[in-house]
Design a protein around this motif. Structure first.
Motif, PDB file in Angstrom:
ATOM      1  N   ILE A  77       0.765  -1.096  -0.202  1.00 26.61           N
ATOM      2  CA  ILE A  77      -0.035   0.189  -0.136  1.00 26.61           C
ATOM      3  C   ILE A  77       0.817   1.280  -0.164  1.00 26.61           C
ATOM      4  N   LYS A  78       0.508   2.060  -0.906  1.00 27.54           N
ATOM      5  CA  LYS A  78       1.247   3.592  -0.729  1.00 27.54           C
ATOM      6  C   LYS A  78       0.109   4.376  -0.410  1.00 27.54           C
ATOM      7  N   THR A  79       0.540   5.245   0.847  1.00 27.78           N
ATOM      8  CA  THR A  79      -0.219   6.296   1.229  1.00 27.78           C
ATOM      9  C   THR A  79      -0.536   7.663   0.380  1.00 27.78           C
ATOM     10  N   LYS A  80      -1.292   8.288   0.364  1.00 28.43           N
ATOM     11  CA  LYS A  80      -1.307   9.779  -0.129  1.00 28.43           C
ATOM     12  C   LYS A  80      -0.212  10.463   0.412  1.00 28.43           C
ATOM     13  N   GLU A  81       0.662  10.348   1.410  1.00 27.95           N
ATOM     14  CA  GLU A  81       1.740  11.128   2.066  1.00 27.95           C
ATOM     15  C   GLU A  81       2.974  10.474   1.253  1.00 27.95           C
ATOM     16  N   GLY A  82       3.006   9.330   0.417  1.00 29.14           N
ATOM     17  CA  GLY A  82       4.109   8.986  -0.501  1.00 29.14           C
ATOM     18  C   GLY A  82       4.844   7.751   0.370  1.00 29.14           C
ATOM     19  N   ILE A  83       4.123   7.261   1.395  1.00 28.41           N
ATOM     20  CA  ILE A  83       4.904   5.999   2.190  1.00 28.41           C
ATOM     21  C   ILE A  83       4.408   4.693   1.545  1.00 28.41           C
ATOM     22  N   LEU A  84       5.380   4.022   1.037  1.00 26.43           N
ATOM     23  CA  LEU A  84       4.774   2.586   0.664  1.00 26.43           C
ATOM     24  C   LEU A  84       5.264   1.441   1.811  1.00 26.43           C
ATOM     25  N   PHE A  85       4.104   0.938   2.177  1.00 24.01           N
ATOM     26  CA  PHE A  85       4.270  -0.200   3.151  1.00 24.01           C
ATOM     27  C   PHE A  85       4.245  -1.615   2.414  1.00 24.01           C
ATOM     28  N   ARG A  86       5.079  -2.301   2.869  1.00 24.37           N
ATOM     29  CA  ARG A  86       5.134  -3.736   2.208  1.00 24.37           C
ATOM     30  C   ARG A  86       4.594  -4.678   3.424  1.00 24.37           C
ATOM     31  N   PHE A  87       3.410  -5.357   2.916  1.00 21.08           N
ATOM     32  CA  PHE A  87       2.770  -6.177   3.850  1.00 21.08           C
ATOM     33  C   PHE A  87       3.094  -7.615   3.855  1.00 21.08           C
ATOM     34  N   PRO A  88       3.004  -8.485   4.889  1.00 26.36           N
ATOM     35  CA  PRO A  88       3.262  -9.823   4.750  1.00 26.36           C
ATOM     36  C   PRO A  88       1.987 -10.545   3.994  1.00 26.36           C
ATOM     37  N   GLU A  89       1.993 -11.749   3.849  1.00 25.64           N
ATOM     38  CA  GLU A  89       0.787 -12.594   3.302  1.00 25.64           C
ATOM     39  C   GLU A  89      -0.078 -12.930   4.343  1.00 25.64           C
ATOM     40  N   LYS A  90       0.502 -13.165   5.436  1.00 22.98           N
ATOM     41  CA  LYS A  90      -0.471 -13.430   6.649  1.00 22.98           C
ATOM     42  C   LYS A  90      -0.491 -12.481   7.839  1.00 22.98           C
ATOM     43  N   ASN A  91      -1.259 -12.442   8.531  1.00 25.15           N
ATOM     44  CA  ASN A  91      -1.554 -11.409   9.804  1.00 25.15           C
ATOM     45  C   ASN A  91      -1.577 -10.176   9.345  1.00 25.15           C
ATOM     46  N   LEU A  92      -2.423  -9.836   8.281  1.00 25.21           N
ATOM     47  CA  LEU A  92      -2.722  -8.468   7.841  1.00 25.21           C
ATOM     48  C   LEU A  92      -3.129  -7.459   8.604  1.00 25.21           C
ATOM     49  N   SER A  93      -4.170  -8.083   9.529  1.00 21.16           N
ATOM     50  CA  SER A  93      -4.766  -6.994  10.298  1.00 21.16           C
ATOM     51  C   SER A  93      -3.832  -6.441  11.318  1.00 21.16           C
ATOM     52  N   LYS A  94      -2.696  -7.211  12.051  1.00 21.32           N
ATOM     53  CA  LYS A  94      -2.035  -6.766  12.842  1.00 21.32           C
ATOM     54  C   LYS A  94      -0.905  -5.715  12.301  1.00 21.32           C
ATOM     55  N   SER A  95      -0.611  -6.260  10.804  1.00 26.98           N
ATOM     56  CA  SER A  95       0.411  -5.468  10.117  1.00 26.98           C
ATOM     57  C   SER A  95      -0.243  -3.969   9.861  1.00 26.98           C
ATOM     58  N   LEU A  96      -1.604  -4.092   9.487  1.00 24.68           N
ATOM     59  CA  LEU A  96      -2.052  -3.077   9.090  1.00 24.68           C
ATOM     60  C   LEU A  96      -2.451  -1.777  10.595  1.00 24.68           C
ATOM     61  N   ASN A  97      -2.436  -2.455  11.680  1.00 29.61           N
ATOM     62  CA  ASN A  97      -2.560  -1.691  12.763  1.00 29.61           C
ATOM     63  C   ASN A  97      -1.218  -1.122  13.190  1.00 29.61           C
ATOM     64  N   PHE A  98      -0.191  -2.000  12.848  1.00 31.47           N
ATOM     65  CA  PHE A  98       1.350  -1.410  12.929  1.00 31.47           C
ATOM     66  C   PHE A  98       1.596  -0.351  12.130  1.00 31.47           C
ATOM     67  N   TYR A 109      -0.487   1.885  10.838  1.00 28.61           N
ATOM     68  CA  TYR A 109      -1.397   2.927  11.255  1.00 28.61           C
ATOM     69  C   TYR A 109      -0.567   3.693  12.470  1.00 28.61           C
ATOM     70  N   LYS A 110       0.060   3.091  13.288  1.00 27.87           N
ATOM     71  CA  LYS A 110       0.781   3.758  14.458  1.00 27.87           C
ATOM     72  C   LYS A 110       1.995   4.306  13.733  1.00 27.87           C
ATOM     73  N   ILE A 111       2.676   3.791  12.822  1.00 27.63           N
ATOM     74  CA  ILE A 111       3.901   4.314  12.227  1.00 27.63           C
ATOM     75  C   ILE A 111       3.581   5.548  11.561  1.00 27.63           C
ATOM     76  N   ILE A 112       2.324   5.708  10.928  1.00 24.22           N
ATOM     77  CA  ILE A 112       1.821   6.838  10.115  1.00 24.22           C
ATOM     78  C   ILE A 112       1.805   8.050  11.173  1.00 24.22           C
ATOM     79  N   ASN A 113       1.423   7.576  12.433  1.00 19.86           N
ATOM     80  CA  ASN A 113       1.123   8.766  13.289  1.00 19.86           C
ATOM     81  C   ASN A 113       2.127   9.000  14.156  1.00 19.86           C
ATOM     82  N   ASP A 114       3.495   8.560  14.009  1.00 25.58           N
ATOM     83  CA  ASP A 114       4.629   8.595  14.697  1.00 25.58           C
ATOM     84  C   ASP A 114       5.585   9.526  13.797  1.00 25.58           C
ATOM     85  N   ASN A 115       5.891  10.583  14.278  1.00 26.86           N
ATOM     86  CA  ASN A 115       6.987  11.668  13.680  1.00 26.86           C
ATOM     87  C   ASN A 115       8.380  11.175  13.465  1.00 26.86           C
ATOM     88  N   GLU A 116       8.496   9.974  14.193  1.00 27.04           N
ATOM     89  CA  GLU A 116       9.932   9.485  13.854  1.00 27.04           C
ATOM     90  C   GLU A 116      10.004   8.635  12.601  1.00 27.04           C
TER      91      GLU A 116
END
Length: 228
Positions: free
Chosen positions: A178-199, A201-208
């Motif tokens: 997934i590439k966000t509108k802010e230009g960040i590309l996330f590469r996700f695993p085949e399994k445990n998508l829900s956990k990875s998506l929640n992770f 989301y935390k990254i998007i909202n972390d200024n680091e």
């Protein structure tokens, strides 16, 4: 016991006589009123004017018959051919009207196929692109539309916001990026998508992580960062 049987026979005899006479009277009434129950009116609602008219014209080809003997299955097959239809209800309004109430499908993405641009509908159908929808993500890869809808469902159940997605990439292995509108590309695993998506989301909202353009989440509980 014999008297009981005789009473039943008399009852059935008089019932059939009454039914026969009432049928003749009803037939005479309908003839006197020129009512033949032929379908003379088809109303289609739910889409725009031109699409409603298109479906109505198609239905006209099979509905010029007695409304009592009209089979809904035959009408349903015609309505279902329109890619804008999510679901629908067909009602017979006696003596001569068919009403079709349609719920329009929702556009959930945009895909390019055979050098043509299509909307992806929530009904798992492609709709030829005729209007601009800038808020929808583009989908890349040879993806089964039903699998794509399942992927959207997983996103919607997570904390990740679908409206923040600019592009979605599908890979033959069954994996998604997934590439966000802010230009960040996330590469996700085949399994445990829900956990990875929640992770994610935390990254998007972390200024680091604001300066990192590629974030790989394929290793469980880890984020591999790349500036792109």
């Amino acid at each position: 016991m014999l008297q009981s049987k005789d009473k039943k026979k008399k009852f059935l005899f008089y019932f059939f006589i009454l039914f026969f006479l009432s049928s003749i009277n009803n037939l005479s009434f309908f003839r006197s009123k020129n009512i033949n129950f032929k379908v003379n009116n088809i109303k289609v609602i739910g889409l725009n004017k031109s699409n409603n008219l298109e479906i109505s014209k198609s239905l006209n080809q099979v509905t010029l018959k007695n409304i009592f003997f009209l089979k809904r299955d035959n009408l349903s097959k015609i309505v279902e051919k329109n890619s804008l239809v999510q679901n629908f209800i067909i009602k017979k309004i006696y003596p001569d009207t068919i009403l079709v109430k349609i719920k329009k499908t929702k556009y959930v993405g945009i895909i390019i196929k055979d050098n043509k641009k299509f909307f992806i509908g929530s009904n798992a159908k492609l709709i030829l692109f005729k209007e601009d929808k800038n808020n929808l993500p583009y989908v890349f890869g040879k993806v089964d539309l039903n699998d794509f809808l399942k992927f959207i469902e997983i996103i919607q159940k997570s904390n990740f916001k679908y409206i923040e997605i600019k592009e979605i990439y599908y890979f033959p292995s069954g994996r998604w990026d997934i590439k966000t509108k802010e230009g960040i590309l996330f590469r996700f695993p085949e399994k445990n998508l829900s956990k990875s998506l929640n992770f994610a989301y935390k990254i998007i909202n972390d200024n680091e992580f604001i300066n990192h353009k590629i974030i790989d989440l394929r290793v469980p509980q880890y984020a591999v960062l790349n500036n792109g």
